[in-house]
Design a protein around this motif. Structure first.
Motif, short mmCIF file in Angstrom:
data_model
loop_
_atom_site.label_atom_id
_atom_site.label_comp_id
_atom_site.label_asym_id
_atom_site.label_seq_id
_atom_site.Cartn_x
_atom_site.Cartn_y
_atom_site.Cartn_z
N TYR A 178 0.83 -1.21 0.00
CA TYR A 178 0.00 0.00 0.00
C TYR A 178 0.86 1.25 0.00
O TYR A 178 0.61 2.20 -0.77
N ALA A 179 1.89 1.28 0.87
CA ALA A 179 2.76 2.46 0.96
C ALA A 179 3.45 2.73 -0.38
O ALA A 179 3.60 3.89 -0.79
N LYS A 180 3.86 1.67 -1.06
CA LYS A 180 4.50 1.85 -2.37
C LYS A 180 3.51 2.36 -3.40
O LYS A 180 3.84 3.24 -4.22
N ASN A 181 2.29 1.85 -3.37
CA ASN A 181 1.29 2.25 -4.36
C ASN A 181 0.87 3.71 -4.21
O ASN A 181 0.54 4.37 -5.20
N THR B 229 7.42 -2.96 17.32
CA THR B 229 7.15 -2.31 18.61
C THR B 229 5.66 -2.36 18.94
O THR B 229 4.82 -2.59 18.07
N ASP B 230 5.33 -2.11 20.21
CA ASP B 230 3.95 -2.23 20.67
C ASP B 230 3.10 -1.00 20.36
O ASP B 230 1.92 -1.12 20.06
N ARG B 231 3.68 0.19 20.44
CA ARG B 231 2.90 1.41 20.23
C ARG B 231 3.83 2.57 19.87
O ARG B 231 5.03 2.52 20.15
N GLY B 232 3.24 3.60 19.26
CA GLY B 232 4.05 4.76 18.91
C GLY B 232 3.28 5.76 18.05
O GLY B 232 2.09 5.57 17.76
N ILE B 233 3.97 6.83 17.65
CA ILE B 233 3.37 7.91 16.86
C ILE B 233 4.33 8.27 15.73
O ILE B 233 5.55 8.38 15.95
N TYR B 234 3.78 8.48 14.53
CA TYR B 234 4.56 8.93 13.37
C TYR B 234 3.78 10.02 12.65
O TYR B 234 2.54 10.10 12.74
N THR B 235 4.50 10.87 11.94
CA THR B 235 3.90 11.79 10.97
C THR B 235 4.22 11.24 9.58
O THR B 235 5.39 11.02 9.25
N GLU C 65 6.92 7.51 1.15
CA GLU C 65 8.21 7.08 1.71
C GLU C 65 8.17 7.08 3.23
O GLU C 65 8.75 6.22 3.88
N THR C 66 7.46 8.08 3.81
CA THR C 66 7.42 8.16 5.28
C THR C 66 6.71 6.96 5.89
O THR C 66 7.14 6.41 6.90
N LEU C 67 5.61 6.52 5.25
CA LEU C 67 4.91 5.34 5.75
C LEU C 67 5.73 4.08 5.50
O LEU C 67 5.80 3.19 6.36
N LEU C 68 6.36 4.01 4.35
CA LEU C 68 7.19 2.85 4.00
C LEU C 68 8.32 2.67 5.01
O LEU C 68 8.63 1.56 5.43
#
Length: 522
Positions: free
Chosen positions: A185-188, A204-210, A192-195
């Motif tokens: 999905y990230a490639k489609n 990991t169990d939990r976290g936050i990304y932009t 890049e940030t999600l990939l």
């Protein structure tokens, strides 16, 4: 996210209840089959349920009965080798090794449910924590995916659910759900940030990304579902998330004075609303406190009784303001009857059900002094009144001071512990909890006792009390505590020392009965 976790908990909770019903008497496993079938029929979240026995355990035999939903009816089948080798299925082997409940990775259950599903397996452990089998709850992955998207999808946010390998179990777009991985999905979508984030998310169990998807920026929150390797990924659109801040900044640029007035007005409104919220919360607290007092009024006035022939000590503490545990007693001319019970669920619904049960029990005891008849009468009256799926486990005990006999009937409740010249838990006939089946025949167990003796009965809040490491107090610690000192007070001290400052997750009720002098000897 909490709604998704609650959905999975609602689908799997009955497996734990069934396992606990068999803890003291695993050889009576046939008795829980109607309980499993009922949950498959009445719980829309559950597709199927199996009871699988470990042939190397004391039960000594191959046995796997499976109930599953089919065109609005419940069907059953045997899952036995060689057609279906349940002993080597992932849902069985993992729990046999860990002795902990957990969700399996998604799979197509060929020969069993014949659908793409995930299975929650909970171990059957006897009172010595020896593994004797597995009780399961199955959910269909396509149904899970659809429910998740209905609960969570909007313009402001959406949700993915991944297995431990990154396979998309749920996605707003049907072309990805149960067909592609998150990396695909990230490639489609050229993100890049999600990939780059996905490998770390899976580890990991939990976290936050932009992350960026197309021209939009999202804040990504993720966590691991309880008892599973599934990841819930929630994407919040920053354009919606920060819209109020952007608009506020523009207004300051256009006209500062008007904005200041607007802000002051907003502060006034917020403070006014805050005041209302405080009043509402205060009222809610007062209402809950009143509900607690009303509920406590249904319990015996005297928690401790000391006479020349017996002592009775009691303790009840709800996990919340109100709860579902209950107890009571009635002293007769030549005997005494006492009981302890535990309503399924917590909070206000459990408290209301508890009060209804308490009234019916008192009425039944006024009618008969036979424990089995008391439970039978209570069961029939509750079934007439209630069809909401709640139930109550009950243990009713009668001691005859003249004949020295202890008569008791157990309806799905944890066993009690007796101390004479040794410590033991009497074997009782196994019965389902009250308010589950209308045609249940409850019968008694009878023991002849020698004075003096003591006994302690309790609800599962005692054995399931957890410390900060999520370890349960367990029946072994109960036994060890009572071996050191057979008293309610010392048992409570042992539980408190074990859980320390960890808040209780269930109501705790304990009854201690002690024979000092028998009227038949005076």
């Amino acid at each position: 996210m909490s709604e998704i976790k609650q959905y999975l908990e609602d689908a799997s909770a009955f497996t734990k209840e069934a396992s606990y019903m068999l803890k003291l008497h695993p050889h009576e496993y046939i008795a829980v089959l109607p309980f499993l079938k009922k949950h498959v029929k009445n719980n829309p979240n559950v597709y199927g349920s199996a009871l699988a026995i470990d042939p190397s355990s004391s039960l000594n035999g191959l046995y796997c009965k499976y109930y599953y939903e089919n065109n609005a009816t419940v069907k059953e089948k045997w899952l036995l080798p060689p057609a279906y080798d349940y002993l080597h299925q992932n849902w069985y082997t993992k729990v046999r090794e860990s002795k902990k409940g957990e969700w399996s990775k998604p799979y197509f259950d060929e020969g069993g449910g014949e659908v793409f599903m995930s299975t929650f397996s909970y171990p059957m452990l006897d009172k010595y924590d020896h593994f004797s089998g597995v009780i399961t709850a199955d959910i269909k992955i396509d149904v899970l995916s659809l429910k998740i998207q209905k609960m969570t999808f909007s313009k402001e946010h959406f949700v993915f659910v991944l297995d431990k390998n990154g396979f998309l179990l749920s996605h707003p777009d049907d072309k990805y759900a149960m067909k592609q991985t998150a990396i695909t999905y990230a490639k489609n979508v050229h993100s890049e940030t999600l990939l780059n984030a996905i490998p770390h998310i899976l580890e990991t169990d939990r976290g936050i990304y932009t992350v960026n998807i197309g021209d939009e920026e999202f804040t990504l929150y993720y966590s691991t579902m309880p008892y599973s390797d599934f990841k819930i990924m929630t994407f919040l659109n920053n354009a919606f998330l920060y819209r109020s801040l952007f608009e506020l900044k523009q207004k300051f640029i256009v006209i500062v004075i008007i904005d200041i007035l607007l802000i002051l007005l907003m502060i006034f409104i917020i403070l006014k609303q805050f005041k209302k919220d405080i009043v509402k919360k205060t009222k809610l607290r007062n209402d809950l406190e009143l509900a607690r007092k009303i509920q406590m009024s249904f319990l015996p006035v005297h928690k401790n009784i000391e006479t020349d022939r017996f002592e009775l000590h009691s303790y009840l503490k709800a996990a919340k303001k109100v709860g579902g545990d209950l107890y009571g007693y009635k002293e007769l001319d030549k005997s005494i009857i006492f009981y302890v019970g535990d309503v399924s669920g917590k909070g206000i619904p459990a408290a209301l059900f508890m009060m209804a049960t308490q009234i019916l029990l008192k009425n039944a005891i006024d009618t008969t002094d036979d424990p089995a008849e008391i439970i039978t009468l209570t069961n029939s009256k509750l079934l007439e009144m209630s069809s909401n799926g709640m139930f109550v486990t009950l243990l009713v005990i009668k001691y005859d001071f003249k004949t020295h006999t202890l008569t008791f009937c157990n309806a799905g409740h944890p066993g009690f512990i007796v101390k004479t010249d040794r410590l033991f838990s009497p074997i009782s006939n196994i019965h389902p909890p009250v308010n589950t089946f209308s045609n249940t025949v409850y019968d008694n167990n009878i023991m002849t006792m020698k004075d003096p003796f003591q006994l302690i009965c309790f609800t599962d809040g005692v054995t399931e009390a957890e410390n900060s490491k999520q370890e349960m107090f367990g029946i072994d610690r109960v036994a060890k505590s009572l071996e050191r000192e057979f008293s309610l007070k010392y048992l409570l001290e042992s539980i408190g020392g074990f859980i320390e400052n960890n808040p209780p997750n269930d109501d705790i009720t304990i009854l201690e009965f002690r024979i000092i002098k028998n009227i038949g000897e005076t």
